[in-house]
Design a protein around this motif. Structure first.
Motif, short mmCIF file in Angstrom:
data_model
loop_
_atom_site.label_atom_id
_atom_site.label_comp_id
_atom_site.label_asym_id
_atom_site.label_seq_id
_atom_site.Cartn_x
_atom_site.Cartn_y
_atom_site.Cartn_z
N GLY A 20 0.82 -1.20 0.00
CA GLY A 20 0.00 0.00 0.00
C GLY A 20 0.86 1.25 0.00
O GLY A 20 1.99 1.26 0.50
N ALA A 21 0.33 2.32 -0.54
CA ALA A 21 1.08 3.57 -0.69
C ALA A 21 1.46 4.21 0.64
O ALA A 21 2.46 4.91 0.74
N LEU A 22 0.66 3.98 1.67
CA LEU A 22 0.89 4.59 2.99
C LEU A 22 0.51 3.57 4.06
O LEU A 22 -0.33 3.81 4.92
N THR A 23 1.13 2.41 4.00
CA THR A 23 0.68 1.27 4.80
C THR A 23 1.17 1.30 6.24
O THR A 23 2.31 1.68 6.52
N ALA A 24 0.29 0.87 7.12
CA ALA A 24 0.65 0.61 8.51
C ALA A 24 1.11 -0.84 8.65
O ALA A 24 1.53 -1.26 9.72
N GLY A 25 0.98 -1.62 7.57
CA GLY A 25 1.53 -2.98 7.50
C GLY A 25 0.93 -3.99 8.45
O GLY A 25 -0.28 -4.03 8.65
N ALA A 26 1.79 -4.80 9.03
CA ALA A 26 1.38 -5.95 9.86
C ALA A 26 0.41 -5.58 10.97
O ALA A 26 -0.58 -6.30 11.18
N PRO A 27 0.62 -4.49 11.73
CA PRO A 27 -0.36 -4.17 12.77
C PRO A 27 -1.76 -3.93 12.20
O PRO A 27 -2.76 -4.34 12.79
N ALA A 28 -1.85 -3.32 11.04
CA ALA A 28 -3.15 -3.06 10.41
C ALA A 28 -3.75 -4.35 9.86
O ALA A 28 -4.97 -4.56 9.93
N GLN A 29 -2.92 -5.21 9.31
CA GLN A 29 -3.40 -6.49 8.79
C GLN A 29 -3.92 -7.37 9.91
O GLN A 29 -4.89 -8.11 9.73
N ILE A 31 -5.66 -6.70 12.43
CA ILE A 31 -6.98 -6.36 12.97
C ILE A 31 -8.13 -6.71 12.03
O ILE A 31 -9.29 -6.48 12.35
N ALA A 32 -7.83 -7.30 10.88
CA ALA A 32 -8.85 -7.60 9.87
C ALA A 32 -9.99 -8.44 10.42
O ALA A 32 -11.17 -8.12 10.22
N THR A 33 -9.66 -9.51 11.10
CA THR A 33 -10.70 -10.41 11.63
C THR A 33 -11.55 -9.70 12.67
O THR A 33 -12.78 -9.84 12.68
N HIS A 128 -18.84 3.59 17.92
CA HIS A 128 -17.76 2.63 18.13
C HIS A 128 -16.80 2.80 16.98
O HIS A 128 -17.19 2.69 15.82
N LEU A 129 -15.52 3.05 17.29
CA LEU A 129 -14.54 3.34 16.26
C LEU A 129 -13.54 2.21 16.08
O LEU A 129 -13.04 1.65 17.06
N THR A 130 -13.27 1.91 14.80
CA THR A 130 -12.26 0.93 14.40
C THR A 130 -11.54 1.47 13.17
O THR A 130 -11.97 2.46 12.57
N GLY A 131 -10.46 0.81 12.78
CA GLY A 131 -9.78 1.15 11.54
C GLY A 131 -8.39 1.69 11.73
O GLY A 131 -7.74 1.45 12.74
N VAL A 132 -7.95 2.45 10.74
CA VAL A 132 -6.60 3.02 10.71
C VAL A 132 -6.68 4.48 10.29
O VAL A 132 -7.65 4.89 9.66
N CYS A 133 -5.75 5.21 10.63
CA CYS A 133 -4.66 5.00 11.58
C CYS A 133 -5.10 5.56 12.93
O CYS A 133 -5.65 6.66 13.01
N THR A 134 -4.85 4.82 13.98
CA THR A 134 -5.32 5.15 15.32
C THR A 134 -5.01 6.59 15.71
O THR A 134 -5.86 7.29 16.25
N TYR A 150 -20.99 12.84 21.10
CA TYR A 150 -21.24 11.40 20.92
C TYR A 150 -20.38 10.63 21.92
O TYR A 150 -19.15 10.77 21.91
N PRO A 151 -20.99 9.78 22.75
CA PRO A 151 -20.19 8.87 23.56
C PRO A 151 -19.42 7.91 22.65
O PRO A 151 -19.93 7.45 21.62
N LEU A 152 -18.18 7.61 23.04
CA LEU A 152 -17.28 6.84 22.19
C LEU A 152 -16.81 5.55 22.84
O LEU A 152 -16.51 5.52 24.03
N THR A 153 -16.70 4.52 22.00
CA THR A 153 -16.01 3.29 22.37
C THR A 153 -14.96 3.05 21.29
O THR A 153 -15.29 3.07 20.10
N ILE A 154 -13.74 2.83 21.72
CA ILE A 154 -12.66 2.50 20.80
C ILE A 154 -12.33 1.03 21.00
O ILE A 154 -12.07 0.60 22.12
N HIS A 155 -12.35 0.26 19.93
CA HIS A 155 -12.06 -1.17 20.02
C HIS A 155 -10.56 -1.38 19.80
O HIS A 155 -10.08 -1.34 18.66
N GLU A 156 -9.84 -1.58 20.90
CA GLU A 156 -8.38 -1.64 20.87
C GLU A 156 -7.86 -2.70 19.91
O GLU A 156 -6.83 -2.50 19.25
N GLN A 157 -8.55 -3.82 19.81
CA GLN A 157 -8.11 -4.90 18.93
C GLN A 157 -8.54 -4.69 17.48
O GLN A 157 -8.33 -5.56 16.64
N ALA A 158 -9.13 -3.52 17.20
CA ALA A 158 -9.60 -3.24 15.85
C ALA A 158 -9.15 -1.86 15.35
O ALA A 158 -9.76 -1.29 14.46
#
Length: 184
Positions: A20-29, A31-33, A128-134, A150-158
């Motif tokens: 990817g042009a601006l990849t976070a690589g393995a850590p981002a991969q 969290i896919a599941t 509830h927030l997930t994705g990249v880049c944290t 908005y009350p927020l939940t951040i999913h650490e594993q995502a």
């Protein structure tokens, strides 16, 4: 009753795939599941799954990111397509009334978009927030959401980013400055 939505922010090939042009690589991969599992859980509960995704024009002299980053998430490119399992999930669910994908052109999914209107029309109160880049787009979306009450939940594993320090700092900021719940 609390109405909630899951935001999957910028989970595209340019930010996640090895080439990817601006990849976070393995850590981002990694969290896919987790992202797809959460998407399935939210959709099966009748909650919305929202996919705000960067859209850029190569070498745009008017966009501030042009000076900061290589061209990424360009229209009609492989790099802007959803990554791996999320691409498959989105193809299967894109026509569901509770799935909403839209383009964004700033770090925050709220900047220059109709996201706040979309949420309020549906009486969605909790995000509830997930994705990249944290520590970039997820962070700026969280700050905007906080400022809109908005009350927020951040999913650490995502959520993932480029460096462990960036990840650690952003998670602490969500909790300590935005009163977000960190779901482990």
């Amino acid at each position: 009753m609390v109405a909630q939505a899951l935001l999957i922010i910028d989970y595209t090939n340019d930010f996640v795939a090895d080439n990817g042009a601006l990849t976070a690589g393995a850590p981002a991969q990694a969290i896919a599941t987790s992202i797809v599992t959460l998407a399935d859980q939210f959709l099966s509960a009748g909650d919305d799954v929202i996919l705000p995704t960067d859209l850029h024009v190569a070498n745009d002299p008017h966009h501030p990111e042009t000076k900061l980053f290589p061209p990424h998430n360009l229209a009609n490119t492989w790099g802007r397509e959803f990554y791996g399992p999320l691409a498959t999930w989105y193809a299967a669910h894109k026509d569901d009334e509770h799935v909403y994908a839209f383009a964004k052109n700033r770090y925050s999914a709220f900047a220059n978009t109709n996201l706040d209107n979309y949420l309020r029309e549906r009486h969605i109160t909790d995000l509830h927030l997930t994705g990249v880049c944290t520590d970039i787009c997820v962070l700026h979306t969280a700050v905007s959401a906080y400022n809109l009450n908005y009350p927020l939940t951040i999913h650490e594993q995502a959520v993932a980013t480029f460096t462990p320090n960036g990840q650690e700092w952003a998670l602490a900021h969500f909790k300590d400055s935005l009163n977000a719940k960190i779901e482990r």
